[in-house]
Design a protein around this motif. Structure first.
Motif, PDB file in Angstrom:
ATOM      1  N   GLU A  56       7.754  -5.359  42.180  1.00 33.05           N
ATOM      2  CA  GLU A  56       7.814  -5.160  43.460  1.00 33.05           C
ATOM      3  C   GLU A  56       6.499  -4.374  43.806  1.00 33.05           C
ATOM      4  O   GLU A  56       5.333  -4.624  43.450  1.00 33.05           O
ATOM      5  N   GLY A  57       6.490  -3.253  44.675  1.00 29.69           N
ATOM      6  CA  GLY A  57       5.494  -2.401  45.061  1.00 29.69           C
ATOM      7  C   GLY A  57       4.970  -1.545  44.034  1.00 29.69           C
ATOM      8  O   GLY A  57       4.131  -0.659  44.244  1.00 29.69           O
ATOM      9  N   TYR A  58       5.560  -1.513  42.779  1.00 34.86           N
ATOM     10  CA  TYR A  58       5.425  -0.344  41.705  1.00 34.86           C
ATOM     11  C   TYR A  58       4.775  -0.884  40.669  1.00 34.86           C
ATOM     12  O   TYR A  58       4.428  -0.310  39.744  1.00 34.86           O
ATOM     13  N   ARG A  59       3.924  -1.773  40.970  1.00 37.48           N
ATOM     14  CA  ARG A  59       2.998  -2.533  39.559  1.00 37.48           C
ATOM     15  C   ARG A  59       2.099  -1.470  39.266  1.00 37.48           C
ATOM     16  O   ARG A  59       1.665  -1.504  37.969  1.00 37.48           O
ATOM     17  N   GLY A  60       1.429  -0.608  40.055  1.00 40.38           N
ATOM     18  CA  GLY A  60       0.317   0.321  39.682  1.00 40.38           C
ATOM     19  C   GLY A  60       0.811   1.153  38.868  1.00 40.38           C
ATOM     20  O   GLY A  60       0.058   2.031  38.222  1.00 40.38           O
ATOM     21  N   LEU A  61       2.154   1.439  38.955  1.00 42.20           N
ATOM     22  CA  LEU A  61       2.971   2.612  37.916  1.00 42.20           C
ATOM     23  C   LEU A  61       3.157   1.974  36.367  1.00 42.20           C
ATOM     24  O   LEU A  61       3.391   2.953  35.810  1.00 42.20           O
ATOM     25  N   MET A  62       3.106   0.720  36.487  1.00 46.11           N
ATOM     26  CA  MET A  62       3.657   0.190  35.216  1.00 46.11           C
ATOM     27  C   MET A  62       2.869   0.007  34.063  1.00 46.11           C
ATOM     28  O   MET A  62       1.413   0.078  34.231  1.00 46.11           O
ATOM     29  N   ALA A  63       3.373  -0.109  32.680  1.00 44.32           N
ATOM     30  CA  ALA A  63       2.461  -0.695  31.616  1.00 44.32           C
ATOM     31  C   ALA A  63       2.412  -1.918  31.287  1.00 44.32           C
ATOM     32  O   ALA A  63       3.260  -2.885  31.893  1.00 44.32           O
ATOM     33  N   ARG A  64       1.706  -2.503  30.573  1.00 48.91           N
ATOM     34  CA  ARG A  64       1.695  -3.624  29.798  1.00 48.91           C
ATOM     35  C   ARG A  64       3.300  -4.107  29.540  1.00 48.91           C
ATOM     36  O   ARG A  64       3.716  -3.415  28.669  1.00 48.91           O
ATOM     37  N   GLY A  65       3.719  -5.386  29.827  1.00 45.66           N
ATOM     38  CA  GLY A  65       4.948  -5.888  29.399  1.00 45.66           C
ATOM     39  C   GLY A  65       6.054  -5.439  30.215  1.00 45.66           C
ATOM     40  O   GLY A  65       7.143  -5.887  30.063  1.00 45.66           O
ATOM     41  N   ASP A  66       5.798  -4.704  31.338  1.00 40.76           N
ATOM     42  CA  ASP A  66       6.870  -4.061  32.055  1.00 40.76           C
ATOM     43  C   ASP A  66       7.552  -5.083  32.838  1.00 40.76           C
ATOM     44  O   ASP A  66       8.856  -4.778  33.056  1.00 40.76           O
ATOM     45  N   SER A  67       6.996  -6.051  33.385  1.00 39.97           N
ATOM     46  CA  SER A  67       7.572  -7.305  34.151  1.00 39.97           C
ATOM     47  C   SER A  67       8.764  -7.703  33.375  1.00 39.97           C
ATOM     48  O   SER A  67       9.819  -8.045  33.797  1.00 39.97           O
ATOM     49  N   LYS A  68       8.373  -8.274  31.826  1.00 39.45           N
ATOM     50  CA  LYS A  68       9.394  -8.916  30.984  1.00 39.45           C
ATOM     51  C   LYS A  68      10.265  -7.888  30.647  1.00 39.45           C
ATOM     52  O   LYS A  68      11.477  -8.339  30.356  1.00 39.45           O
ATOM     53  N   ARG A  69       9.808  -6.607  30.421  1.00 37.39           N
ATOM     54  CA  ARG A  69      10.745  -5.651  29.847  1.00 37.39           C
ATOM     55  C   ARG A  69      12.028  -5.384  30.984  1.00 37.39           C
ATOM     56  O   ARG A  69      13.055  -5.404  30.780  1.00 37.39           O
ATOM     57  N   LEU A  70      11.510  -5.105  32.218  1.00 37.22           N
ATOM     58  CA  LEU A  70      12.465  -5.094  33.529  1.00 37.22           C
ATOM     59  C   LEU A  70      13.412  -6.332  33.469  1.00 37.22           C
ATOM     60  O   LEU A  70      14.659  -6.149  33.696  1.00 37.22           O
ATOM     61  N   LEU A  71      12.785  -7.780  33.359  1.00 32.74           N
ATOM     62  CA  LEU A  71      13.461  -8.810  33.276  1.00 32.74           C
ATOM     63  C   LEU A  71      14.731  -8.820  32.379  1.00 32.74           C
ATOM     64  O   LEU A  71      15.952  -9.277  32.701  1.00 32.74           O
ATOM     65  N   ARG A  72      14.174  -8.316  31.146  1.00 32.26           N
ATOM     66  CA  ARG A  72      15.387  -8.537  30.021  1.00 32.26           C
ATOM     67  C   ARG A  72      16.253  -7.338  30.025  1.00 32.26           C
ATOM     68  O   ARG A  72      17.503  -7.585  29.848  1.00 32.26           O
ATOM     69  N   LEU A  73      15.976  -6.336  30.454  1.00 29.36           N
ATOM     70  CA  LEU A  73      16.899  -4.957  30.691  1.00 29.36           C
ATOM     71  C   LEU A  73      17.907  -5.369  31.799  1.00 29.36           C
ATOM     72  O   LEU A  73      19.144  -5.135  31.735  1.00 29.36           O
ATOM     73  N   ALA A  74      17.280  -5.854  32.931  1.00 26.81           N
ATOM     74  CA  ALA A  74      18.210  -6.023  34.265  1.00 26.81           C
ATOM     75  C   ALA A  74      19.186  -7.350  33.621  1.00 26.81           C
ATOM     76  O   ALA A  74      20.133  -7.242  34.136  1.00 26.81           O
ATOM     77  N   SER A  75      18.754  -8.338  33.094  1.00 26.48           N
ATOM     78  CA  SER A  75      19.726  -9.256  32.758  1.00 26.48           C
ATOM     79  C   SER A  75      20.817  -8.612  31.870  1.00 26.48           C
ATOM     80  O   SER A  75      21.841  -9.128  31.885  1.00 26.48           O
ATOM     81  N   LEU A  76      20.524  -7.781  30.673  1.00 31.58           N
ATOM     82  CA  LEU A  76      21.445  -7.321  29.814  1.00 31.58           C
ATOM     83  C   LEU A  76      22.518  -6.391  30.795  1.00 31.58           C
ATOM     84  O   LEU A  76      23.697  -6.545  30.526  1.00 31.58           O
ATOM     85  N   LEU A  77      22.058  -5.447  31.764  1.00 33.85           N
ATOM     86  CA  LEU A  77      22.929  -4.381  32.668  1.00 33.85           C
ATOM     87  C   LEU A  77      23.777  -5.536  33.370  1.00 33.85           C
ATOM     88  O   LEU A  77      24.858  -5.281  33.436  1.00 33.85           O
ATOM     89  N   ARG A  78      23.208  -6.607  34.053  1.00 35.14           N
ATOM     90  CA  ARG A  78      24.026  -7.557  34.840  1.00 35.14           C
ATOM     91  C   ARG A  78      25.074  -8.184  33.970  1.00 35.14           C
ATOM     92  O   ARG A  78      26.107  -8.223  34.662  1.00 35.14           O
ATOM     93  N   LEU A  79      24.817  -8.481  32.826  1.00 37.39           N
ATOM     94  CA  LEU A  79      25.819  -9.104  32.056  1.00 37.39           C
ATOM     95  C   LEU A  79      26.798  -8.314  31.813  1.00 37.39           C
ATOM     96  O   LEU A  79      28.179  -8.545  31.636  1.00 37.39           O
TER      97      LEU A  79
END
Length: 512
Positions: free
Chosen positions: A428-451
């Motif tokens: 979302e609006g926090y891309r400027g805070l993020m490091a390389r690979g954080d989009s995939k990192r968020l996707l994977r960790l969110a998937s595990l938490l939701r499961l």
């Protein structure tokens, strides 16, 4: 409101209230904290009066008008304390009162009002700032830094080593004092600015400032500069604690703002009007400090001497949190608790999934910790309502700075809470805070938490554990006494998100 009863054997600690009155050279503040010794705290109330008590300090005596403003604020604060009746009251008198010929009048007024102020030495003021910083910022395993607190009358420069106070000096470099002594024109004349730079440099040269250490800035004047820089950048977070102010940003503000009048400065977005007068002096001070230390920038602490006093009450000596980040997560949970048994089962399931899938994601302890923190907090938004509680929870995670966390880590934590239930994870609006690979990192960790949340969907603990088998697909085998039909169905619904995150289809089966 959801009420949580203590678990069997859990120690019940009686909450206490602590009022701290900070009689600063620029601003008087009264804050009230509610806390459980050793466990948690939160800010319950605050009063602020911009009294500019340090007016006249450059000539050794506080102006009569400033004294009257200070006395008026004291009377208001004393009245507030009589009404609120906190368990403890601590009153701190600092530079203007300490260094002026007539500062004792403020102490006399306080005593007449039934207050018991403590006149801090410069070293005591510096020590309190270091205690706050040591508990507030992630400064690496060595816990080393130069800590600089510029108030209205003085600036404390301290050396922190292993998260402890090594030495500290109080210098006559407060923003109000410097403004009166050097910057008499509006806007400041170039000759005045140069004279001020020479004076600041002269004081700094007398200190044993080792190069290469992280630089931490605190105090209202320094925070005001950081807010201006955030506004220019369109920064996505609303707090300055933990913000990194680069040297180039200070240089840019110095070049742009010293030519403005007080009136023009008072209209700057994000600047409190009472800071407009002293802003040039703070910019000159910071610019000279950064040049002298050769630091690439400075970290901002939203915590200072008031929080140093808080930690003295909250914790036994040496008043240090063993793990500030873990404390911050638990502190937030204690404010907005939900069922601890559900929380712990979601954490256990998330951990089993994370470790079982490690050959696919390749992440380490940092991501594991973030996932478990999100599981610890995932349902805090239930306090605002069931519907959209995932969004409410994200809001609460970002409602104030979390000790020991970078802004990137706190934003990722909020986003994991946000997507623990539904929606496609996005930075979302926090891309400027993020490091390389954080989009995939968020996707994977969110998937595990939701499961993990779906495997605990009935909040009954029917799923005792989960096995992970890797192959052409990922098979999750649920350990349960009987077929956990609802949990299995809800987990299967996450197959699309899981495949997007890990590149493999998902199968969920029941096994005894």
């Amino acid at each position: 409101m959801l009420k949580i009863t203590p678990e069997e054997g859990q120690k019940v600690v009686k909450p206490r209230s602590l009022a701290i009155m900070d009689l600063g050279s620029g601003t008087f503040r009264l804050v009230v904290y509610e806390y459980e010794p050793g466990l948690s705290f939160h800010l319950a109330d605050e009063l602020r009066e911009p009294v500019a008590l340090g007016e006249g300090l450059a000539r050794g005596r506080i102006h009569p008008q400033a004294l009257e403003r200070g006395k008026k604020a004291l009377r208001a604060f004393a009245d507030f304390l009589r009404a609120v009746t906190p368990d403890e009251v601590r009153i701190l008198a600092t530079s203007a009162i300490r260094d002026s010929e007539n500062g004792g009048e403020i102490l006399e007024e306080a005593l007449a009002l039934g207050l018991s102020p403590k006149l801090l030495s410069g070293e005591e003021e510096a020590q309190l700032g270091v205690v706050a910083v040591a508990n507030a910022l992630p400064l690496g395993v060595k816990g080393e830094a130069l800590v600089v607190d510029q108030g209205g009358g003085s600036a404390q420069v301290s050396r922190m080593q292993a998260r402890r106070f090594l030495w500290g000096r109080a210098l006559p470099l407060g923003a109000l004092r410097l403004t009166e002594a050097f910057l008499v024109s509006d806007p400041p004349a170039k000759a005045e600015v140069k004279a001020l730079e020479r004076a600041v440099a002269s004081h700094l040269k007398a200190l044993p400032l080792a190069p290469g250490l992280p630089l931490v800035g605190l105090g209202g004047n320094v925070r005001a500069v950081a807010r201006l820089h955030q506004k220019r950048r369109g920064y996505p977070l609303d707090f300055v604690h933990g913000y990194y102010l680069p040297r180039e940003g200070v240089e840019e503000l110095y070049q742009d703002l010293l030519s403005l009048s007080v009136k023009a400065r008072s209209e700057l977005p994000g600047l409190q009007p009472d800071r407009a007068k002293t802003l040039p002096a703070t910019l000159v001070f910071l610019r000279t400090l950064l040049r002298h230390t050769r630091a690439p920038g400075l970290w901002l602490s939203g915590m200072g001497i008031r929080e140093g006093v808080l930690f003295q009450s909250l914790l036994p000596p040496p008043h240090l949190l063993p793990d500030p980040r873990a404390f911050a997560v638990e502190n937030l949970f204690r404010r907005y608790p939900f069922r601890a048994d559900h929380r712990d089962r979601v954490k256990a399931l998330a951990l089993a999934l994370y470790r079982g899938l490690s050959p696919l994601h390749g992440y380490g302890p940092e991501e594991e910790r973030l996932l478990l923190e999100a599981a610890h907090l995932h349902d805090i938004g239930m306090h605002l309502g069931y519907h959209e509680h995932h969004k409410h929870g994200a809001y609460l995670v970002l409602s104030e700075p979390l000790l020991g966390m970078s802004h990137r880590e706190q934003a990722l934590l909020a986003l994991l809470v946000r997507y623990h239930r539904r929606g496609k994870p996005s930075l979302e609006g926090y891309r400027g805070l993020m490091a390389r690979g954080d989009s995939k990192r968020l996707l994977r960790l969110a998937s595990l938490l939701r499961l993990a949340e779906m495997l605990e969907r009935t909040r009954s603990g029917r799923v005792k554990g989960v096995g992970v088998e890797l192959g052409e697909r990922v098979r999750l085998t649920l350990e349960a006494g009987e077929d956990p039909w609802v949990e299995r169905l809800e987990a299967e619904k996450q197959g699309g998100l899981f495949q997007e995150a890990f590149g493999l289809p998902l199968e969920v089966v029941w096994g005894r």
